[in-house]
Design an enzyme around this catalytic site. Structure first.
Site, short mmCIF file in Angstrom:
data_model
loop_
_atom_site.label_atom_id
_atom_site.label_comp_id
_atom_site.label_asym_id
_atom_site.label_seq_id
_atom_site.Cartn_x
_atom_site.Cartn_y
_atom_site.Cartn_z
N TYR A 1 0.84 -1.20 0.00
CA TYR A 1 0.00 0.00 0.00
C TYR A 1 0.87 1.25 0.00
O TYR A 1 0.56 2.24 -0.65
CB TYR A 1 -0.93 -0.01 1.22
CG TYR A 1 -1.95 -1.11 1.16
CD1 TYR A 1 -3.13 -0.97 0.43
CD2 TYR A 1 -1.74 -2.32 1.82
CE1 TYR A 1 -4.06 -1.99 0.37
CE2 TYR A 1 -2.66 -3.35 1.77
CZ TYR A 1 -3.83 -3.19 1.04
OH TYR A 1 -4.75 -4.20 0.97
N ASN B 1 -12.63 -1.35 -5.27
CA ASN B 1 -12.30 -1.69 -6.65
C ASN B 1 -13.49 -2.42 -7.30
O ASN B 1 -13.87 -3.49 -6.86
CB ASN B 1 -11.05 -2.58 -6.67
CG ASN B 1 -10.70 -3.11 -8.04
OD1 ASN B 1 -11.20 -2.65 -9.05
ND2 ASN B 1 -9.84 -4.10 -8.06
N CYS C 1 -6.19 -5.80 -7.63
CA CYS C 1 -5.98 -5.35 -6.25
C CYS C 1 -5.46 -6.47 -5.36
O CYS C 1 -4.90 -6.21 -4.30
CB CYS C 1 -7.25 -4.75 -5.68
SG CYS C 1 -8.69 -5.82 -5.73
N HIS C 2 -5.59 -7.73 -5.82
CA HIS C 2 -5.06 -8.85 -5.03
C HIS C 2 -3.54 -8.82 -4.98
O HIS C 2 -2.94 -9.49 -4.15
CB HIS C 2 -5.56 -10.19 -5.61
CG HIS C 2 -5.15 -10.44 -7.02
ND1 HIS C 2 -5.84 -9.92 -8.09
CD2 HIS C 2 -4.11 -11.15 -7.54
CE1 HIS C 2 -5.25 -10.30 -9.21
NE2 HIS C 2 -4.19 -11.05 -8.91
N GLU D 1 -0.67 -16.97 -9.83
CA GLU D 1 0.35 -16.13 -10.43
C GLU D 1 1.77 -16.52 -10.01
O GLU D 1 2.75 -15.90 -10.43
CB GLU D 1 0.07 -14.66 -10.12
CG GLU D 1 -1.22 -14.18 -10.73
CD GLU D 1 -1.47 -12.69 -10.57
OE1 GLU D 1 -0.53 -11.95 -10.24
OE2 GLU D 1 -2.62 -12.27 -10.80
#
Length: 163
Positions: free
Chosen positions: A102, A125, A133-134, A160
Site C-alpha cells: 500500500y 475496486n 488489487c489482489h 500467479e
C-alpha cells in the site's frame, strides 16, 4: 445497464456493463456489491450485444484461472471519484506475478500520506481480478484487505506463482 452471473474457479461471479463496457466484476459473496435493482439481468439465452462482452469476460477469466492469461483485454469503464479512478488505474500497472505494498501505491501516486485512503479506494475496486488489487499486500509481507476474502486473494496469488 446490465449484469449476469456465472461460475468461475473461485466461485460465482457477477459482471456488470454499461454502454458495452465492463463496469463491474465481483465475486457474488464479496462485500460492497452494486445495488442490483438498477440493473437488468442477462442470461446465456440473451441476444443483447452486452452478452458478447460478458461471454468474453468469462472466457478470459477461465484462461486466467487456468494459468493461460496474464493480462486482461476487456473494454472497461471506471465509475468513482477522481482519486479512486487514479488508484484503480495504478493497480493495472502492477505486473502479473508480483506484489506491491500500500505504501508503494501511495508513493507511485505521489501521495505518501494517503496510505489509508488508498487502501479504502482499493477496497472499493469495482473490477476485481481485472484490476488486480489482489497484488497489493501489507508492508510486512502479509496478505491483508481483500473484499472477496483472504482465501481468494491467496488463491489468485498462487495462480500467479507469488505464493
Amino acid at each position: 445497464m446490465f449484469y449476469t452471473r456465472f461460475k468461475s474457479a473461485a466461485g460465482e461471479m457477477l459482471a456488470f456493463s454499461e454502454q458495452n463496457k465492463l463496469t463491474g466484476l465481483y465475486f457474488s459473496r464479496q462485500k460492497k456489491l452494486p445495488y442490483l435493482p438498477h440493473y437488468q439481468q442477462l442470461t446465456q439465452a440473451s441476444t443483447a450485444p452486452e452478452y458478447a462482452l460478458f461471454s468474453e469476460t468469462q472466457k478470459q477469466l477461465d484462461a486466467y484461472f487456468n494459468g493461460e492469461l496474464e493480462q486482461f483485454k476487456l473494454p472497461v469503464a471506471f465509475h468513482g471519484s477522481d482519486f479512486q479512478c487514479q488508484v484503480w488505474h495504478q493497480l493495472t500497472k502492477i505486473p502479473y506475478g508480483s506484489t506491491v505494498t500500500y505504501k508503494w501505491m501511495a508513493d507511485q501516486l505521489a501521495k505518501p500520506k494517503a496510505v489509508r485512503a488508498i487502501a479504502q479506494a482499493i477496497g472499493k475496486n469495482p473490477l476485481i481480478i481485472c484490476t488486480p488489487c489482489h497484488r497489493v499486500i501489507a508492508s510486512s509481507g502479509k496478505l491483508a484487505g481483500y473484499s472477496a476474502g483472504l482465501a481468494i486473494k491467496e488463491q489468485l496469488l498462487k495462480i500467479e506463482g507469488v505464493l
